[in-house]
Design a protein around this motif. Structure first.
Motif, PDB file in Angstrom:
ATOM      1  N   PRO A   1       0.929  -1.304  -0.076  1.00 50.95           N
ATOM      2  CA  PRO A   1       0.025  -0.133   0.055  1.00 50.95           C
ATOM      3  C   PRO A   1       0.836   1.141  -0.059  1.00 50.95           C
ATOM      4  O   PRO A   1       0.265   2.408  -0.110  1.00 50.95           O
ATOM      5  CB  PRO A   1      -0.922  -0.074   1.440  1.00 50.95           C
ATOM      6  N   ASN A   2       2.044   1.167   0.172  1.00 54.13           N
ATOM      7  CA  ASN A   2       2.939   2.482   0.395  1.00 54.13           C
ATOM      8  C   ASN A   2       4.014   2.592  -0.953  1.00 54.13           C
ATOM      9  O   ASN A   2       5.018   3.152  -0.837  1.00 54.13           O
ATOM     10  CB  ASN A   2       3.543   2.427   1.649  1.00 54.13           C
TER      11      ASN A   2
ATOM     12  N   TRP B   1       0.971   4.017  -8.480  1.00 50.29           N
ATOM     13  CA  TRP B   1      -0.482   4.058  -8.262  1.00 50.29           C
ATOM     14  C   TRP B   1      -1.210   2.467  -8.369  1.00 50.29           C
ATOM     15  O   TRP B   1      -1.972   1.928  -7.604  1.00 50.29           O
ATOM     16  CB  TRP B   1      -1.474   5.193  -8.975  1.00 50.29           C
TER      17      TRP B   1
ATOM     18  N   ARG C   1      -0.064   0.092  -5.675  1.00 53.70           N
ATOM     19  CA  ARG C   1      -0.933   0.344  -4.479  1.00 53.70           C
ATOM     20  C   ARG C   1      -2.437  -0.151  -4.845  1.00 53.70           C
ATOM     21  O   ARG C   1      -3.242  -0.612  -3.866  1.00 53.70           O
ATOM     22  CB  ARG C   1      -1.083   1.789  -4.337  1.00 53.70           C
ATOM     23  N   HIS C   2      -3.218   0.178  -6.087  1.00 53.25           N
ATOM     24  CA  HIS C   2      -4.280  -0.290  -6.446  1.00 53.25           C
ATOM     25  C   HIS C   2      -4.469  -1.714  -6.201  1.00 53.25           C
ATOM     26  O   HIS C   2      -5.308  -2.489  -5.751  1.00 53.25           O
ATOM     27  CB  HIS C   2      -4.704   0.249  -7.591  1.00 53.25           C
TER      28      HIS C   2
ATOM     29  N   ARG D   1      -4.954  -3.449  -2.865  1.00 62.88           N
ATOM     30  CA  ARG D   1      -5.822  -3.349  -2.084  1.00 62.88           C
ATOM     31  C   ARG D   1      -6.733  -4.857  -2.274  1.00 62.88           C
ATOM     32  O   ARG D   1      -7.608  -5.299  -1.219  1.00 62.88           O
ATOM     33  CB  ARG D   1      -7.004  -2.475  -2.768  1.00 62.88           C
TER      34      ARG D   1
ATOM     35  N   ARG E   1       0.039  -8.022  -6.598  1.00 63.39           N
ATOM     36  CA  ARG E   1       1.072  -7.115  -6.931  1.00 63.39           C
ATOM     37  C   ARG E   1       1.828  -7.270  -8.343  1.00 63.39           C
ATOM     38  O   ARG E   1       1.009  -8.185  -8.943  1.00 63.39           O
ATOM     39  CB  ARG E   1       2.036  -7.617  -5.898  1.00 63.39           C
TER      40      ARG E   1
END
Length: 253
Positions: free
Chosen positions: A115-116, A203, A206-207, A210, A214
């Motif tokens: 997420p980072n 982005w 990170r998307h 969710r 990966r």
């Protein structure tokens, strides 16, 4: 009338892509359902022996997001059957409203997830970049009228052409592009892609995180268009040059 199921919508869109007969518009409640439809299309493709080789990112410019009332970009998957070999033409037959986008393709050397994830992480994980054309198209009759319709249609992914790989330029956001279609020229800039195409890939990572996924080593990521999408037709020759990255061309038949 009962809303169509995720599987039904995925099958409709796959049928449209195979036959050239557009799918009737559908009321898709939200983005969760839309991404489920796109994922179902991925499974249908894989069931036929196709394979996912990477991703595409859409709505990477402010005006594009505003047009769909989107608060962030969108993501789609790339399948091997839609990646054209160098020198092979784009076939316009069976496409509905095809447009060409000039993009920078990232080829990853190592996985990226979580997420980072930052643009710096993307640069560290990148093996090479390449100039690319993405051919975008809608399978909905009349085109998407909502953000969920766009996402469900795999963010309009139709075909891609990727040029020669080169090392990642240190000043990637400073690069510019020119697309030529006959006598028409369309300028572009890497800053149109979220200010930095590496940020667009961050982005995406990170998307994907969710949903517990990966980016993997070897993935190809089309990071977003540097210029306004340009309609294309049979008989066109597309030529693009991205400073610091290189040139690419393709015929449309």
């Amino acid at each position: 009338m009962q809303n169509p199921s995720v599987t039904d919508l995925a099958e409709r869109l796959q049928h449209a892509a195979r036959t050239g007969v557009p799918a009737d518009p559908a009321d898709i409640p939200g983005l969760a359902e839309a991404y489920a439809v796109a994922q179902a299309q991925r499974h249908l493709s894989e069931a036929t022996g196709d394979r996912v080789i990477g991703y595409k990112i859409g709505l990477t410019s402010g005006p594009a997001r505003k047009a769909f009332a989107a608060t962030e970009p969108t993501a789609g998957h790339l399948v091997a059957s839609r990646l054209l070999e160098p020198g092979k033409p784009v076939t316009a037959t069976g496409l509905f409203r095809p447009k060409a986008e000039v993009e920078i393709a990232f080829v990853l050397a190592s996985p990226i997830g979580g997420p980072n994830v930052t643009a710096a992480d993307v640069r560290d994980a990148t093996a090479a970049v390449a100039p690319a054309f993405e051919i975008v198209d809608t399978r909905w009759r009349g085109g998407p009228t909502s953000l969920p319709m766009l996402v469900a249609d795999n963010t309009n992914a139709a075909a891609a052409v990727v040029g020669a790989q080169v090392p990642l330029p240190a000043d990637l956001p400073a690069q510019t592009s020119i697309l030529r279609i006959g006598t028409q020229t369309v300028p572009g800039a890497a800053t149109a892609v979220m200010g930095d195409p590496a940020e667009a890939v961050a982005w995406l990572a990170r998307h994907l995180a969710r949903s517990g996924n990966r980016l993997e080593a070897g993935d190809i990521v089309l990071s977003g268009t540097l210029s306004t999408p340009a309609p294309i037709h049979a008989g066109d020759r597309l030529e693009a040059e991205i400073s610091g990255v290189g040139g690419i061309s393709v015929e449309v038949v």
